[in-house]
Write a protein that holds these residues in place. Structure first.
Motif, PDB file in Angstrom:
ATOM      1  N   VAL A 180      25.400 -51.567 -10.535  1.00 52.00           N
ATOM      2  CA  VAL A 180      26.050 -50.807  -9.846  1.00 52.00           C
ATOM      3  C   VAL A 180      25.665 -50.559  -8.329  1.00 52.00           C
ATOM      4  CG1 VAL A 180      25.278 -48.343 -10.447  1.00 52.00           C
ATOM      5  CG2 VAL A 180      27.856 -48.857 -10.258  1.00 52.00           C
ATOM      6  N   LEU A 181      24.492 -50.411  -8.091  1.00 51.81           N
ATOM      7  CA  LEU A 181      24.204 -50.188  -6.786  1.00 51.81           C
ATOM      8  C   LEU A 181      24.597 -51.497  -5.968  1.00 51.81           C
ATOM      9  CD1 LEU A 181      20.734 -48.464  -6.980  1.00 51.81           C
ATOM     10  CD2 LEU A 181      22.858 -47.346  -6.156  1.00 51.81           C
ATOM     11  N   GLU A 182      24.371 -52.587  -6.511  1.00 48.52           N
ATOM     12  CA  GLU A 182      24.680 -53.682  -5.889  1.00 48.52           C
ATOM     13  C   GLU A 182      26.156 -53.865  -5.668  1.00 48.52           C
ATOM     14  OE1 GLU A 182      21.159 -57.005  -6.645  1.00 48.52           O
ATOM     15  OE2 GLU A 182      22.839 -56.989  -8.078  1.00 48.52           O
ATOM     16  N   ALA A 183      27.086 -53.364  -6.780  1.00 54.15           N
ATOM     17  CA  ALA A 183      28.493 -53.337  -6.437  1.00 54.15           C
ATOM     18  C   ALA A 183      28.703 -52.152  -5.411  1.00 54.15           C
ATOM     19  CB  ALA A 183      29.051 -53.093  -7.821  1.00 54.15           C
ATOM     20  N   LEU A 184      28.116 -51.463  -5.375  1.00 54.27           N
ATOM     21  CA  LEU A 184      28.429 -50.183  -4.151  1.00 54.27           C
ATOM     22  C   LEU A 184      27.906 -50.754  -2.956  1.00 54.27           C
ATOM     23  CD1 LEU A 184      27.561 -46.916  -6.065  1.00 54.27           C
ATOM     24  CD2 LEU A 184      29.819 -47.491  -5.342  1.00 54.27           C
ATOM     25  N   VAL A 222      15.702 -52.497  -1.606  1.00 54.35           N
ATOM     26  CA  VAL A 222      14.654 -53.212  -0.896  1.00 54.35           C
ATOM     27  C   VAL A 222      13.496 -53.061  -1.620  1.00 54.35           C
ATOM     28  CG1 VAL A 222      15.830 -52.035   1.000  1.00 54.35           C
ATOM     29  CG2 VAL A 222      14.193 -50.767   0.130  1.00 54.35           C
ATOM     30  N   ARG A 223      12.624 -54.180  -1.216  1.00 49.80           N
ATOM     31  CA  ARG A 223      11.406 -54.484  -1.744  1.00 49.80           C
ATOM     32  C   ARG A 223       9.932 -54.013  -1.212  1.00 49.80           C
ATOM     33  NH1 ARG A 223      11.324 -59.540  -4.539  1.00 49.80           N
ATOM     34  NH2 ARG A 223      13.250 -60.462  -4.614  1.00 49.80           N
ATOM     35  N   GLU A 224      10.149 -53.780   0.164  1.00 49.07           N
ATOM     36  CA  GLU A 224       8.618 -53.073   0.643  1.00 49.07           C
ATOM     37  C   GLU A 224       8.570 -51.595   0.572  1.00 49.07           C
ATOM     38  OE1 GLU A 224      10.948 -54.884   2.363  1.00 49.07           O
ATOM     39  OE2 GLU A 224      10.004 -56.898   2.127  1.00 49.07           O
ATOM     40  N   PRO A 225       7.543 -51.102   0.207  1.00 52.49           N
ATOM     41  CA  PRO A 225       7.300 -49.585   0.068  1.00 52.49           C
ATOM     42  C   PRO A 225       7.699 -48.875   1.419  1.00 52.49           C
ATOM     43  CG  PRO A 225       5.543 -50.811  -0.878  1.00 52.49           C
ATOM     44  CD  PRO A 225       6.550 -51.860  -0.377  1.00 52.49           C
ATOM     45  N   ALA A 239      18.671 -41.695   4.527  1.00 52.30           N
ATOM     46  CA  ALA A 239      19.942 -41.416   3.698  1.00 52.30           C
ATOM     47  C   ALA A 239      19.851 -40.075   2.784  1.00 52.30           C
ATOM     48  CB  ALA A 239      20.495 -42.633   2.622  1.00 52.30           C
ATOM     49  N   GLY A 240      18.390 -39.771   2.795  1.00 53.15           N
ATOM     50  CA  GLY A 240      18.131 -38.717   1.532  1.00 53.15           C
ATOM     51  C   GLY A 240      18.187 -38.893   0.405  1.00 53.15           C
ATOM     52  N   ILE A 241      18.154 -40.262   0.141  1.00 47.96           N
ATOM     53  CA  ILE A 241      17.851 -41.122  -1.117  1.00 47.96           C
ATOM     54  C   ILE A 241      17.662 -42.611  -1.176  1.00 47.96           C
ATOM     55  CG2 ILE A 241      20.337 -41.904  -1.087  1.00 47.96           C
ATOM     56  CD1 ILE A 241      20.681 -41.105  -4.189  1.00 47.96           C
ATOM     57  N   CYS A 242      16.812 -42.827  -2.083  1.00 52.06           N
ATOM     58  CA  CYS A 242      16.168 -44.242  -1.979  1.00 52.06           C
ATOM     59  C   CYS A 242      16.107 -44.672  -3.516  1.00 52.06           C
ATOM     60  CB  CYS A 242      14.826 -44.366  -1.533  1.00 52.06           C
ATOM     61  SG  CYS A 242      13.524 -43.452  -2.150  1.00 52.06           S
ATOM     62  N   PHE A 243      16.382 -46.059  -3.618  1.00 51.22           N
ATOM     63  CA  PHE A 243      16.215 -46.735  -4.954  1.00 51.22           C
ATOM     64  C   PHE A 243      15.162 -47.502  -5.005  1.00 51.22           C
ATOM     65  CE2 PHE A 243      20.558 -45.397  -3.631  1.00 51.22           C
ATOM     66  CZ  PHE A 243      20.985 -44.581  -5.021  1.00 51.22           C
ATOM     67  N   LEU A 244      14.525 -47.467  -6.261  1.00 43.16           N
ATOM     68  CA  LEU A 244      13.333 -48.477  -6.450  1.00 43.16           C
ATOM     69  C   LEU A 244      13.839 -49.450  -7.589  1.00 43.16           C
ATOM     70  CD1 LEU A 244      12.122 -45.139  -5.908  1.00 43.16           C
ATOM     71  CD2 LEU A 244       9.982 -46.705  -5.530  1.00 43.16           C
ATOM     72  N   ASP A 287      31.765 -53.834 -16.438  1.00 46.11           N
ATOM     73  CA  ASP A 287      31.930 -54.432 -14.977  1.00 46.11           C
ATOM     74  C   ASP A 287      31.262 -53.694 -13.920  1.00 46.11           C
ATOM     75  OD1 ASP A 287      32.716 -55.324 -12.738  1.00 46.11           O
ATOM     76  OD2 ASP A 287      34.545 -56.340 -13.566  1.00 46.11           O
ATOM     77  N   PRO A 288      30.222 -54.030 -13.446  1.00 47.08           N
ATOM     78  CA  PRO A 288      29.583 -53.276 -12.337  1.00 47.08           C
ATOM     79  C   PRO A 288      30.725 -52.882 -11.151  1.00 47.08           C
ATOM     80  CG  PRO A 288      28.181 -55.077 -12.747  1.00 47.08           C
ATOM     81  CD  PRO A 288      29.479 -55.206 -13.379  1.00 47.08           C
TER      82      PRO A 288
END
Length: 343
Positions: A134-138, A143-146, A156-161, A274-275
């Motif tokens: 769903v993040l990709e759909a949004l 991101v890959r690098e720490p 953004a105040g938010i990150c996704f791992l 469906d995403p």
């Protein structure tokens, strides 16, 4: 074992494998050794499958879960997000409900309340649309690098791992898990294995037996936590019936009206799988356009999650803060910043 330290140091993974298969529970150090061998490719595919089968037949003990988790985190890419506490919002899945992505929507709202969010997730396994789908759909970049994750959080105040990026040791095991075709120990470990090691975790479990197991595991790590279970099988507060929450302060089982919410028809929470459809639902919720029970469920989860960071503040005030974050446009702004971040 009474003299576990000395015995553990001399026990090889071969001995520990055989003892596990023969029915003995392993202690924390022993499971670290066996899990480390499994993750480092020292066990054959057949033995890996056998270890996973053991924990399909029974739940791990808290020592076994903790040992395996330690081994996973030791091999993960370490993500340093600074001194300000972060919260993760994640569920085990496996409830078979195929809801829209409630924890992902809730994450944007909690971030809009000023609490830094580091959400761990993956593509759908037990559901058709996981948080990463769903993040990709949004159009939110994964991101890959720490170091880039840290920049995304600051921006953004938010990150996704995205779990596969940060747990490279799991790549070899993925085909074995697919061949087994059932939920395994890794489905339990996933919500606990955030490589950023956030200070706060809001975790949903679909299996009531995991309430005690997860709460002990998180408490042992000094994490401020809330583990939640819908009594009708949801791994989140669904408002479809009674739900139980476990925190450091104890257990609480309530019905929706006890927290000032109406009971929700489960049909209203179902997603299409469906995403792009799930993304549209989240957009409407965080924008304040959706006033349906779906939005109310997000408010309920965000209220409890926010209370972890607002120690001493009443649930009522947390709910007011959550509702204001949506209606003021701050939740929408967090989504827009997350999607506009340029790695």
């Amino acid at each position: 074992m009474g003299d576990g330290g000395s015995v553990n140091s001399s026990c090889g993974s071969d001995i520990l494998f055989r003892e596990l298969i023969q029915g003995r529970s392993l202690d924390l150090d022993e499971m670290r050794i066996l899990a480390g061998a499994l993750l480092d490719g020292e066990l054959s595919d057949a033995r890996i499958a056998a270890v996973l089968a053991v924990f399909c037949a029974r739940l791990p003990t808290s020592s076994e879960l903790g040992g395996f988790l330690d081994a996973m985190l030791a091999r993960a890419l370490r993500v340093e997000l600074g001194d300000e506490p972060c919260i993760d919002l994640c569920g085990t899945g496996g409830d078979g409900k195929d809801t829209f992505n409630i924890s992902t929507a809730t994450s944007f709202v909690v971030a809009a309340c000023g609490v830094r969010v580091a959400k761990h997730g993956n593509y759908g396994a037990s559901s058709r649309c996981g948080s990463s789908n769903v993040l990709e759909a949004l159009s939110v970049p994964l991101v890959r690098e720490p170091a880039v994750v840290r920049r995304a959080l600051d921006y953004a105040g938010i990150c996704f791992l995205h779990a596969p990026y940060f747990h490279p040791a799991l790549a070899r095991i993925a085909p074995i898990r697919r061949d087994l075709g059932v939920r395994t120990l890794f489905n339990i470990l996933g919500p606990l294995a955030n490589p950023a090691r956030p200070a706060m975790q809001y975790v949903g479990v679909s299996d009531r037996r995991l309430l005690r197991l997860f709460s002990k595991t998180l408490a042992d790590r000094g994490t401020t936590f809330c583990v939640v279970h819908g009594e009708d099988g949801y791994d989140e507060i669904s408002l479809t019936g009674a739900y139980t929450t476990v925190t450091q302060r104890g257990w609480r089982t309530v019905f929706p009206h006890h927290d000032g919410f109406d009971t929700v028809n489960p049909v209203l929470l179902a997603g299409s799988g469906d995403p792009s459809d799930h993304a549209a639902v989240i957009e409407k919720i965080v924008s304040g356009e959706d006033r349906s029970p779906r939005s109310t469920v997000v408010v309920a989860n965000a209220t409890v999650a926010l209370s972890l960071a607002r120690d001493g503040i009443s649930r009522e005030k947390c709910r007011q803060e959550v509702e204001d974050a949506i209606q003021s446009g701050r939740a929408r702004a967090v989504l827009e910043r997350a999607r506009s971040f340029s790695p």
